[in-house]
Design a protein around this motif. Structure first.
Motif, PDB file in Angstrom:
ATOM      1  N   PRO A   1       0.801  -1.232   0.000  1.00 44.24           N
ATOM      2  CA  PRO A   1       0.000   0.000   0.000  1.00 44.24           C
ATOM      3  C   PRO A   1       0.828   1.274   0.000  1.00 44.24           C
ATOM      4  O   PRO A   1       0.405   2.296  -0.557  1.00 44.24           O
ATOM      5  N   LEU A   2       2.020   1.238   0.596  1.00 39.53           N
ATOM      6  CA  LEU A   2       2.839   2.444   0.647  1.00 39.53           C
ATOM      7  C   LEU A   2       3.415   2.806  -0.724  1.00 39.53           C
ATOM      8  O   LEU A   2       3.731   3.975  -0.969  1.00 39.53           O
ATOM      9  N   ARG A   3       3.547   1.845  -1.612  1.00 39.36           N
ATOM     10  CA  ARG A   3       4.090   2.105  -2.945  1.00 39.36           C
ATOM     11  C   ARG A   3       3.001   2.164  -4.017  1.00 39.36           C
ATOM     12  O   ARG A   3       3.298   2.381  -5.193  1.00 39.36           O
ATOM     13  N   HIS A   4       1.763   1.957  -3.599  1.00 36.10           N
ATOM     14  CA  HIS A   4       0.683   1.903  -4.587  1.00 36.10           C
ATOM     15  C   HIS A   4       0.527   3.224  -5.334  1.00 36.10           C
ATOM     16  O   HIS A   4       0.364   3.255  -6.556  1.00 36.10           O
ATOM     17  N   ALA A   5       0.550   4.328  -4.607  1.00 39.49           N
ATOM     18  CA  ALA A   5       0.394   5.638  -5.243  1.00 39.49           C
ATOM     19  C   ALA A   5       1.535   5.926  -6.209  1.00 39.49           C
ATOM     20  O   ALA A   5       1.348   6.592  -7.238  1.00 39.49           O
ATOM     21  N   GLU A   6       2.721   5.403  -5.900  1.00 39.00           N
ATOM     22  CA  GLU A   6       3.879   5.615  -6.770  1.00 39.00           C
ATOM     23  C   GLU A   6       3.813   4.765  -8.033  1.00 39.00           C
ATOM     24  O   GLU A   6       4.144   5.227  -9.134  1.00 39.00           O
ATOM     25  N   LEU A   7       3.362   3.517  -7.888  1.00 41.21           N
ATOM     26  CA  LEU A   7       3.362   2.583  -9.014  1.00 41.21           C
ATOM     27  C   LEU A   7       2.106   2.683  -9.869  1.00 41.21           C
ATOM     28  O   LEU A   7       2.177   2.517 -11.089  1.00 41.21           O
ATOM     29  N   SER A   8       0.980   2.927  -9.243  1.00 40.79           N
ATOM     30  CA  SER A   8      -0.292   2.956  -9.980  1.00 40.79           C
ATOM     31  C   SER A   8      -0.606   4.378 -10.421  1.00 40.79           C
ATOM     32  O   SER A   8      -1.382   5.094  -9.791  1.00 40.79           O
ATOM     33  N   THR A   9      -0.007   4.782 -11.513  1.00 38.28           N
ATOM     34  CA  THR A   9      -0.240   6.108 -12.081  1.00 38.28           C
ATOM     35  C   THR A   9      -0.747   5.953 -13.514  1.00 38.28           C
ATOM     36  O   THR A   9      -0.535   4.912 -14.148  1.00 38.28           O
ATOM     37  N   PRO A  10      -1.405   6.977 -14.049  1.00 34.17           N
ATOM     38  CA  PRO A  10      -1.855   6.891 -15.449  1.00 34.17           C
ATOM     39  C   PRO A  10      -0.712   6.647 -16.431  1.00 34.17           C
ATOM     40  O   PRO A  10      -0.886   5.942 -17.427  1.00 34.17           O
ATOM     41  N   GLN A  11       0.458   7.217 -16.146  1.00 32.17           N
ATOM     42  CA  GLN A  11       1.597   7.009 -17.034  1.00 32.17           C
ATOM     43  C   GLN A  11       2.033   5.549 -17.044  1.00 32.17           C
ATOM     44  O   GLN A  11       2.292   4.961 -18.104  1.00 32.17           O
TER      45      GLN A  11
ATOM     46  N   ALA B   1       0.159   3.037 -16.245  1.00 29.98           N
ATOM     47  CA  ALA B   1      -0.931   2.276 -16.872  1.00 29.98           C
ATOM     48  C   ALA B   1      -0.803   2.317 -18.401  1.00 29.98           C
ATOM     49  O   ALA B   1      -0.984   1.294 -19.076  1.00 29.98           O
ATOM     50  N   ALA B   2      -0.475   3.491 -18.944  1.00 30.43           N
ATOM     51  CA  ALA B   2      -0.299   3.613 -20.395  1.00 30.43           C
ATOM     52  C   ALA B   2       0.878   2.765 -20.874  1.00 30.43           C
ATOM     53  O   ALA B   2       0.793   2.091 -21.908  1.00 30.43           O
ATOM     54  N   HIS B   3       1.974   2.785 -20.107  1.00 31.55           N
ATOM     55  CA  HIS B   3       3.122   1.948 -20.464  1.00 31.55           C
ATOM     56  C   HIS B   3       2.751   0.468 -20.390  1.00 31.55           C
ATOM     57  O   HIS B   3       3.194  -0.336 -21.224  1.00 31.55           O
ATOM     58  N   GLY B   4       1.941   0.108 -19.384  1.00 27.98           N
ATOM     59  CA  GLY B   4       1.501  -1.274 -19.258  1.00 27.98           C
ATOM     60  C   GLY B   4       0.657  -1.714 -20.443  1.00 27.98           C
ATOM     61  O   GLY B   4       0.802  -2.838 -20.941  1.00 27.98           O
ATOM     62  N   ILE B   5      -0.225  -0.841 -20.923  1.00 26.10           N
ATOM     63  CA  ILE B   5      -1.068  -1.165 -22.076  1.00 26.10           C
ATOM     64  C   ILE B   5      -0.211  -1.333 -23.327  1.00 26.10           C
ATOM     65  O   ILE B   5      -0.452  -2.238 -24.145  1.00 26.10           O
ATOM     66  N   LEU B   6       0.799  -0.487 -23.500  1.00 28.98           N
ATOM     67  CA  LEU B   6       1.707  -0.637 -24.638  1.00 28.98           C
ATOM     68  C   LEU B   6       2.448  -1.966 -24.577  1.00 28.98           C
ATOM     69  O   LEU B   6       2.628  -2.643 -25.606  1.00 28.98           O
TER      70      LEU B   6
END
Length: 328
Positions: free
Chosen positions: A124-134, A136-141
């Motif tokens: 949970p402490l790293r969630h805000a750092e890892l789960s960002t729109p940027q 997410a876009a890289h993940g979709i690519l």
């Protein structure tokens, strides 16, 4: 009836143009219902900017877009093949290649969504750092890149064995026309099995880790983590249905040696259960069970008549950080 073989569109052979029977009509009704729900959810996502900043909703929208495109494409090819309408083979290859890509992109995205639940609950402490729109876009690519690998394998295997006049001739579109040799099917099957093994291991890892954390939690945290567990379980069930889809052609070919009509009915069953069913679970898991998304969905489904709760969400943006650790 239609079935998908490694993401393509293989249908039972027919000899003459024929009208739609009750099975084809049932499929049209199911696809229409699923498309209406999915398109309404896509519209809701793009209309509410608050969803654009949350990773799980971005992945959710990507799954919906892939599923809608796949359903439309497969339904068009189903009707064309059922009524024996021919098209240029080069166009058929292009459409089947898109189908390959979409069929792999959906389970890959579901795996990414399970990983997002793992990060949310176990880190949970790293969630805000890892789960960002940027991210997410890289993940979709990355997902689309991995999905294109199977598509390129299919295309290269076709170009390696087919003469030039094959691409210029008109045919009834069928993926089996593109895999004339056994090694072509074995190659795509082998790569697909590797993909699904990776996805299955990832989902199992997320489930085990979330379950360990849930056992030590209490109160509201435990409830939220149990919801996260159910989400991962549902993703695993969807992945299982997709994996069974890869085995269907082998069973169908064995049944074809026994009875033609049994073969046709089996393909109809496989299409409904292993193609349509997994795609109806996505709205259930991440749309209809998500309270935040349901408020916005009801607002647009009821033509703006559901305003009271929607206004509460607009004012209280703190609901979104809270739901990051809840089931979607």
């Amino acid at each position: 009836m239609q079935n998908s073989s490694q993401g393509g569109f293989s249908l039972p052979p027919v000899q003459v143009m024929r009208p739609l029977n009750y099975q084809a009509i049932i499929v049209q009704v199911l696809i229409s219902v699923f498309l209406y729900i999915d398109l309404l959810m896509i519209f809701t996502f793009f209309r509410k900017e608050m969803f654009h900043t949350i990773t799980r909703y971005i992945f959710f929208a990507h799954v919906l877009i892939c599923d809608c495109t796949y359903l439309i494409l497969s339904d068009i090819l189903l009707l064309l093949s059922y009524m024996r309408i021919i098209m240029p083979t080069s166009l058929c290859i292009l459409l089947c290649a898109i189908g390959f890509n979409l069929n792999v992109a959906t389970p890959l995205t579901l795996t990414a969504m399970s990983a997002e639940r793992y990060v949310s609950i176990c880190m949970p402490l790293r969630h805000a750092e890892l789960s960002t729109p940027q991210h997410a876009a890289h993940g979709i690519l990355l997902i689309q890149g991995l999905a294109c690998v199977l598509m390129l394998i299919m295309l290269f295997s076709v170009t390696a064995v087919m003469p030039l006049d094959f691409y210029l001739s008109p045919r009834v579109c069928n993926v089996e026309l593109l895999q004339v040799h056994r090694w072509q099917k074995d190659l795509t099957n082998g790569v697909s099995q590797v993909y699904f093994l990776f996805m299955a291991l990832t989902i199992c890892f997320c489930y085990v880790r979330i379950m360990k954390v849930a056992r030590t939690a209490s109160g509201d945290d435990r409830t939220a983590m149990n919801k996260g567990l159910r989400t991962v379980i549902l993703h695993g069930f969807q992945l299982l249905l997709s994996l069974i889809q890869l085995w269907c052609p082998f069973v169908e070919m064995a049944v074809l040696q026994i009875d033609l009509w049994m073969f046709v009915n089996l393909r109809y069953f496989d299409y409904v259960v292993f193609i349509l069913a997994p795609r109806c679970l996505v709205p259930l898991v991440y749309g209809l069970r998500d309270e935040t998304f349901m408020v916005a969905l009801k607002h647009y489904a009821l033509f703006g008549c559901h305003n009271k709760k929607l206004g509460t969400i607009k004012k209280d943006r703190t609901i979104f950080p809270q739901t990051l650790t809840q089931q979607t």
